[in-house]
Enzyme design. Structure first.
Site, short mmCIF file in Angstrom:
data_model
loop_
_atom_site.label_atom_id
_atom_site.label_comp_id
_atom_site.label_asym_id
_atom_site.label_seq_id
_atom_site.Cartn_x
_atom_site.Cartn_y
_atom_site.Cartn_z
N HIS A 83 0.82 -1.21 0.00
CA HIS A 83 0.00 0.00 0.00
C HIS A 83 0.86 1.27 0.00
CE1 HIS A 83 0.37 -0.13 4.53
NE2 HIS A 83 0.35 1.18 4.37
N ASP A 121 -0.28 -7.40 1.19
CA ASP A 121 0.24 -6.05 1.43
C ASP A 121 1.73 -6.09 1.73
OD1 ASP A 121 0.45 -3.36 1.77
OD2 ASP A 121 -0.94 -3.22 3.46
N SER A 216 4.06 2.70 8.08
CA SER A 216 3.71 1.68 7.09
C SER A 216 4.95 1.14 6.38
CB SER A 216 2.77 2.27 6.04
OG SER A 216 1.47 2.44 6.53
#
Length: 266
Positions: A83, A121, A216
């Site tokens: 992502h 992901d 992230s």
């Protein structure tokens, strides 16, 4: 970057199984909620060289720019979250930084050298060859002997900078937090069994300690053996410090994919 973005595909697929709570990519968390900062929450400042495998990733794409983390897994490879890289046109990799943008050196990489997983992901970035030393080094993946180890109850460390909070342009010092891995069944009690599958590994958030905006793609590395077992994926939509578990891509689940694309295995 200032609004909540839920993982819609997963949410739709699991709507019947999931409780009322949701999940959100840390890079997309709003910073207007009081008490939530754009970095590892309630962690501690890292000393120089504590996590030499951690890199900062400054992505650029049609949607502007955004910040993520990543892990050096070989002389020419970084592991991060899909992502983060999925819509990127390029990325600047910050190596050996403790202060977020004050790196030992940087490399610019185009989207041609990004390999995004098509159903998970997790992503790879091919980088120019880097030599290893005290400030820039790789982290080892789990071995194939540990591919079925769920690491339930194990302690691990997550490190990252995240973005700055409350609109501040100033960068953060690298922050780390020691976190305990939990079983997927405990994690599913919060998110629902439709969202928490074998490819996910979760940590318990206690006293607001966990990952947050901008973390992230960053690493989750075991205390015992210093193995990279997770890639930062999501936190509760209610906020990093709301008490729900934080989720990571389970590296052991993707060992074949990593080996097939990089040649790296143990």
């Amino acid at each position: 970057m200032k609004v909540f973005i839920t993982i819609l595909a997963l949410a739709v697929a699991a709507a019947s199984a999931a409780p009322s709570t949701g999940m959100v990519h840390p890079k997309d968390l709003t910073t207007t909620k009081k008490g939530i900062e754009g970095r590892i929450t309630n962690g501690y400042p890292a000393y120089e060289g504590k996590a030499p495998y951690t890199v900062g990733l400054g992505f650029s794409g049609n949607g502007g720019g955004w910040w993520c983390g990543g892990s050096i897994i070989g002389n020419t490879w970084v592991l991060t979250a899909e992502h983060c890289s999925g819509s990127a046109e390029s990325v600047t990799v910050y190596f050996g930084a403790t202060w977020r943008t004050n790196a030992q050196y940087t490399h610019w990489v185009s989207r041609n050298d990004m390999i995004n997983h098509n159903s998970a992901d997790i992503a790879l970035i091919r980088i120019p060859h880097v030599d290893f030393w005290s400030m820039v080094n790789k982290v080892e993946l789990p071995s194939y002997n540990d591919r079925y180890n769920d690491y339930n109850g194990a302690w691990a460390v997550a490190c990252g900078w995240g973005g700055t909070y409350d609109g501040s342009p100033l960068p953060d010092w690298l922050q780390c937090a020691d976190l305990q891995i939990i079983s997927n069944s405990e994690c599913a009690n919060y998110y629902g069994t439709g969202l928490i599958q074998d490819k996910i590994i979760c940590i318990r958030v206690v006293d607001g300690k966990g990952t947050c905006q901008g973390d992230s793609g960053g690493p989750l590395v075991t205390h015992d053996g210093n193995k990279l077992v997770g890639v930062t994926n999501f936190v509760p939509a209610a906020g990093c410090q709301s008490g729900g578990p934080a989720g990571f891509a389970r590296v052991t689940y993707h060992l074949d994919w990593i080996r097939d694309n990089t040649g790296i295995s143990y």
